[in-house]
Structure formats: C-alpha cells, structure tokens
Design a protein around this motif. Sequence first.
Motif, PDB file in Angstrom:
ATOM      1  N   MET A  79       0.834  -1.198   0.000  1.00  0.00           N
ATOM      2  CA  MET A  79       0.000   0.000   0.000  1.00  0.00           C
ATOM      3  C   MET A  79       0.869   1.249   0.000  1.00  0.00           C
ATOM      4  O   MET A  79       0.587   2.214  -0.723  1.00  0.00           O
ATOM      5  CB  MET A  79      -0.923   0.020   1.221  1.00  0.00           C
ATOM      6  N   GLU A  80       1.902   1.257   0.825  1.00  0.00           N
ATOM      7  CA  GLU A  80       2.780   2.427   0.914  1.00  0.00           C
ATOM      8  C   GLU A  80       3.404   2.751  -0.435  1.00  0.00           C
ATOM      9  O   GLU A  80       3.441   3.922  -0.844  1.00  0.00           O
ATOM     10  CB  GLU A  80       3.877   2.187   1.951  1.00  0.00           C
ATOM     11  N   TYR A 109      -7.205  -1.727  -0.017  1.00  0.00           N
ATOM     12  CA  TYR A 109      -6.990  -1.646   1.429  1.00  0.00           C
ATOM     13  C   TYR A 109      -8.148  -0.855   2.063  1.00  0.00           C
ATOM     14  O   TYR A 109      -7.977   0.266   2.524  1.00  0.00           O
ATOM     15  CB  TYR A 109      -5.652  -0.971   1.734  1.00  0.00           C
ATOM     16  N   GLU A 111      -9.672  -0.915   4.830  1.00  0.00           N
ATOM     17  CA  GLU A 111      -9.605  -0.561   6.245  1.00  0.00           C
ATOM     18  C   GLU A 111      -8.521   0.468   6.537  1.00  0.00           C
ATOM     19  O   GLU A 111      -8.327   0.858   7.696  1.00  0.00           O
ATOM     20  CB  GLU A 111      -9.365  -1.817   7.093  1.00  0.00           C
ATOM     21  N   ALA A 112      -7.814   0.894   5.528  1.00  0.00           N
ATOM     22  CA  ALA A 112      -6.722   1.858   5.715  1.00  0.00           C
ATOM     23  C   ALA A 112      -7.233   3.278   5.517  1.00  0.00           C
ATOM     24  O   ALA A 112      -8.036   3.551   4.625  1.00  0.00           O
ATOM     25  CB  ALA A 112      -5.586   1.562   4.737  1.00  0.00           C
ATOM     26  N   GLU A 114      -4.941   5.919   5.212  1.00  0.00           N
ATOM     27  CA  GLU A 114      -3.926   6.693   4.498  1.00  0.00           C
ATOM     28  C   GLU A 114      -4.314   7.017   3.052  1.00  0.00           C
ATOM     29  O   GLU A 114      -4.180   8.174   2.628  1.00  0.00           O
ATOM     30  CB  GLU A 114      -2.574   5.966   4.533  1.00  0.00           C
ATOM     31  N   LYS A 146      -5.993   5.274  16.744  1.00  0.00           N
ATOM     32  CA  LYS A 146      -4.739   4.753  16.199  1.00  0.00           C
ATOM     33  C   LYS A 146      -3.558   5.654  16.595  1.00  0.00           C
ATOM     34  O   LYS A 146      -3.715   6.853  16.814  1.00  0.00           O
ATOM     35  CB  LYS A 146      -4.806   4.668  14.669  1.00  0.00           C
TER      36      LYS A 146
END
Length: 323
Positions: A79-80, A109, A111-112, A114, A146
């Motif tokens: 993902m990053e 993703y 649930e992310a 970012e 978080k």
Amino acid sequence: MNIRKSIYFIFVAGVFSCTAPPSNNSVVTANYNSENATVIQGVSLLGDTLTSKIDSASQQDQIKKLQQAEKKYAEDPSMENLIWIGRREAYLGRHDLAIRTFTKAIKEYPEAFEPLRHRGHRLVTVRKFDQAIEDFEKASALMEGKEIIIEEDGMPNRLNIPLSNVQFNVWYHLGLAHYLKGDWERALEAYVECMKVSDNDDLIVATLDWYYMTLMKMGKKSEANEAIAVVTSDMEIIENDAYHKRILMYKGKLAPEKLLDVNAQDQDQKLQYVTQGYGLGNYYLAKGDTSQAIRIFENVLNTGYWSAFGYIASEMELAKLRE
C-alpha cells in the motif's frame, strides 16, 4: 480558459494513459518525456478550465522519481509503495492519475485511512469538495484511536525533517474543504481536532491560521485573537513560514506590506506568494477594504498556481464577491 469555451480546447493525453488500472498489482507506466501534452484537470470556482502540462525538462527530476516509485511498487506491491506512485503523479500536476491511483489503493486496502487522506487532498485540489469531505470523514473514523503516523515528505523541507502526520493531514484538509465551501461551523470543528494532533510549531501555526480566519468569518473576533495569542516571533518554524508571518500580521507584529516581499515570478517563491497573498487579501477583506482585497486575490490568480490552497481560497472569495 472559461469552461464555456472548453469545447474548443484541444485535449491531448499523449503523456499518460488514462485507461482503467489493471486488475493485478502492476501500474500503468508511460513515456513521461512526451512533449506538449495538456490535460484538463477540472473547473475553477470561477468557471475556468484547470489544466496541467508535463514539462519534461524542468520536471525531469520528478519524472525520474515517479518512475522509481513505479519500479519499487512492481518489486513490492505494498500500500505504501502504491500511495507513493499517486503522490509522485500529483507532484507532476497529474491529479487525475493520482486520484485514480489512490482509488486503487482504497479498493485494495478498505480498512486503511492513508489512501483516503491522499485522495481527499487531491479532490480538494480539483475543487471536488463534497467528495473530499466524504473521504476525510471516512478516514477520521478509521484512524480513531490509532497511533500517530509520521508522514514522510515527498518534497522535503530545508532540514529534511518530516513534520506532519497522517492524522493532522486528515483534519487539516477536512477543515479546508469545509472552509472552501463556506461552512465555517464544520471547518471550525475540524480545526479543533487538528489542533489536538498539531505537535510542533510548524503544524500549530498552519492550523491556527485557518482556525483564526474561520473564527473571523464567523464574526468571533475576540475568540480569534485569543486563539493566536500563543504564537510568538521566536517560534521554531522550519517550513510554514508563510502561516507564521500571516499570524504575526494579524497580531500587529508584522506590517501587511512585508507579507508579499517575495518574487511571484520565482518558481521557488511562488507558493509562498500565493499563500501570503490569500492571507493578506483576507486580512483587508475583514477590515472592509474590498477593493484592496480584490486586487490581491486577482494577483494571486495571475500566478497560475491553481493547485495551491491560497489560490483556491482566493477563487472562493472572488466568486462570493462577484455574486
């Protein structure tokens, strides 16, 4: 160019492919050295067409970094790494491709928070405020409780020290999206949350500047002045010098004419000029000097730096004044 005339605009997409992203982990690559490719990105708040064009000479470094990001993702489809492709596309002015890349990350993703933060940012850039707000609100729910995540800079400051965090950027840009819509109450709510994660002087002055302006829009002058009382001339500012100077001007510590003591034609100083320009124009607007405010807002637009927040805010003010 006015959107009513956009039918005559030649839409050239030779630099990048705009087809849907492939279903596997690969990403679309292209010949970034193609010349004369101009792409429509959106419509300004004044009805003008917003376009971007890759300059293969002056942007060669950013093109190379995007290609490196694509290579890194091909080797490690995380993902990053996918987000970095979108960030690099945005730095090249291809916000359409960046939004597409971040959408891919959001789907992969879910649930992310970012990728929602980054897509929301670029949706603000292309003036899609409602969609941006939806992304930021989803991100705020997902990131609740978080740990703070430091966000690496794509365009590092002079000390190469990352100063912002993802949570800050979600609340900051959510506040901005509401501000640009003229929803002062909800903008203020977002900036209150943003202050909670503004953990250094640079983030504090950036948040407080918009917080102050929002309160002033609401007619809460005493609360606005109280909010910026903590700002001093000797704060340790690394990159948000423009916001720091704006607040010092509000406090009467800096003469208004000093704010635009930058060269608007110098590419490195253009962003600062736009940021300072909106703050100064809004300062005069709050004082009732509408003609001076309009002159400054128009000067900001003359820079052509349409992706900057100060530019978008200047559009907003001019649109309201012309109603």
